[in-house]
Design a protein around this motif. Sequence first.
Motif, short mmCIF file in Angstrom:
data_model
loop_
_atom_site.label_atom_id
_atom_site.label_comp_id
_atom_site.label_asym_id
_atom_site.label_seq_id
_atom_site.Cartn_x
_atom_site.Cartn_y
_atom_site.Cartn_z
N ASP A 12 0.82 -1.21 0.00
CA ASP A 12 0.00 0.00 0.00
C ASP A 12 0.85 1.26 0.00
N VAL A 13 2.03 1.18 0.62
CA VAL A 13 2.95 2.31 0.67
C VAL A 13 4.36 1.80 0.44
N VAL A 14 5.22 2.71 -0.02
CA VAL A 14 6.64 2.38 -0.12
C VAL A 14 7.42 3.42 0.67
N THR A 15 8.45 2.97 1.34
CA THR A 15 9.40 3.83 2.03
C THR A 15 10.78 3.38 1.55
N ALA A 23 5.91 7.08 -0.70
CA ALA A 23 4.78 7.29 -1.61
C ALA A 23 3.67 6.30 -1.29
N VAL A 24 2.45 6.73 -1.56
CA VAL A 24 1.30 5.82 -1.53
C VAL A 24 1.26 5.08 -2.86
N VAL A 25 1.14 3.77 -2.81
CA VAL A 25 0.99 2.99 -4.04
C VAL A 25 -0.50 3.03 -4.40
N ASP A 26 -0.86 4.06 -5.16
CA ASP A 26 -2.27 4.36 -5.39
C ASP A 26 -3.05 3.18 -5.97
N ARG A 27 -2.45 2.49 -6.92
CA ARG A 27 -3.16 1.39 -7.57
C ARG A 27 -3.57 0.32 -6.56
N VAL A 28 -2.71 0.04 -5.60
CA VAL A 28 -3.02 -0.97 -4.58
C VAL A 28 -3.92 -0.40 -3.50
N HIS A 75 -7.55 -1.71 -2.17
CA HIS A 75 -7.70 -2.17 -0.79
C HIS A 75 -8.60 -1.27 0.05
N GLY A 76 -8.86 -0.07 -0.43
CA GLY A 76 -9.60 0.90 0.37
C GLY A 76 -8.77 1.51 1.48
N THR A 77 -7.45 1.59 1.26
CA THR A 77 -6.53 2.04 2.32
C THR A 77 -5.90 3.40 2.02
N ALA A 78 -6.40 4.13 1.04
CA ALA A 78 -5.75 5.39 0.63
C ALA A 78 -5.64 6.37 1.80
#
Length: 333
Positions: free
Chosen positions: A81-84, A246-251, A255-258
Amino acid sequence: MKKTLLLSLAIALSTAGGAQAQEANKLLNASYDISRELFAAINPAFIADYKANTGRDVTIDQSHGGSSRQARSILEGLEADVVTFNQVTDVDILAGNGFVSADWQQEFPNQASPYYSLPAFLVREGNPKNIKDWSDLVRDDVKVIFPNPKTSGNARYTYLAATAYALEAFDGDQEKVSAFISKLFDNVPVFDTGGRAATTTFVERQIGDVLITFEAETRGIEREFGTDSFDTVVPSVSLLAEFPVAVVDRVAERHGTAELAKAYLDFLYTPAGQEILAENGNRVHDEAVAAKFAGEFPQVRLLTVDDVFGGWDKVQEEHFASGGTLDQLYGSR
């Protein structure tokens, strides 16, 4: 029959809704190889803060590996859902493939880099080889440990920092710079795939005279094993290492986790988040927190990718693309 079908549909929708709600309370953070201890401290603090602010219980899972390898894993199906990450180009790869917003660096402060570090040296206690600067790493009597720059963002910063030093030392003479980097590579007895494996090689397998890694990692090793085993050496000049998020927008959208994903990354910029980052050896942007920890971070002249190499796009094209400078110097190692 109709009642049975309606009941089955209602149950299915209820189950799907429950699964989606459960999924929306859970994040997967894909991070770089040596950030395990950092996020082991960050995640519980965020979970408690988020609970206090929203009343919701959430779970944060981690995936760790070489930054470039993590980016490829997401392209191949890792549901992060996110990358660091520890390298801008690895987020750009995700953006170029539609996983991350094209303007991801504008979505968070400091070009979406909540903290920073620099390549530094970890030597054995007492510094028996008297290693002080990049020039010492190409001596015949010095064995150097850092991971494979093909798979590790950590190692790519080492490669770029060493190149930046050589460009200054040799007044831009490309032939001498190339010889310097080739000799540095020759002095590495084993190239591990990621930063943590390289740390294991140096610390536990006792291979090499100096480990090159992020300053934060050298400080973490000193804390874990004691300053009577290792010393950190900060060279005269190094390269600013940003840690983009960054937020991995596509995922996240699937997932409904934005919202949760953004809150998680926002937490890294809060005073509480910045303090945890600094406690774990990272340099931070929050002025009050930076002042509090100033005595723990030596002064160093930091060069930037923009100033030395003309930006990450140019670095990618000239150094890291197939057949580029790194390929030519790294060879068949």
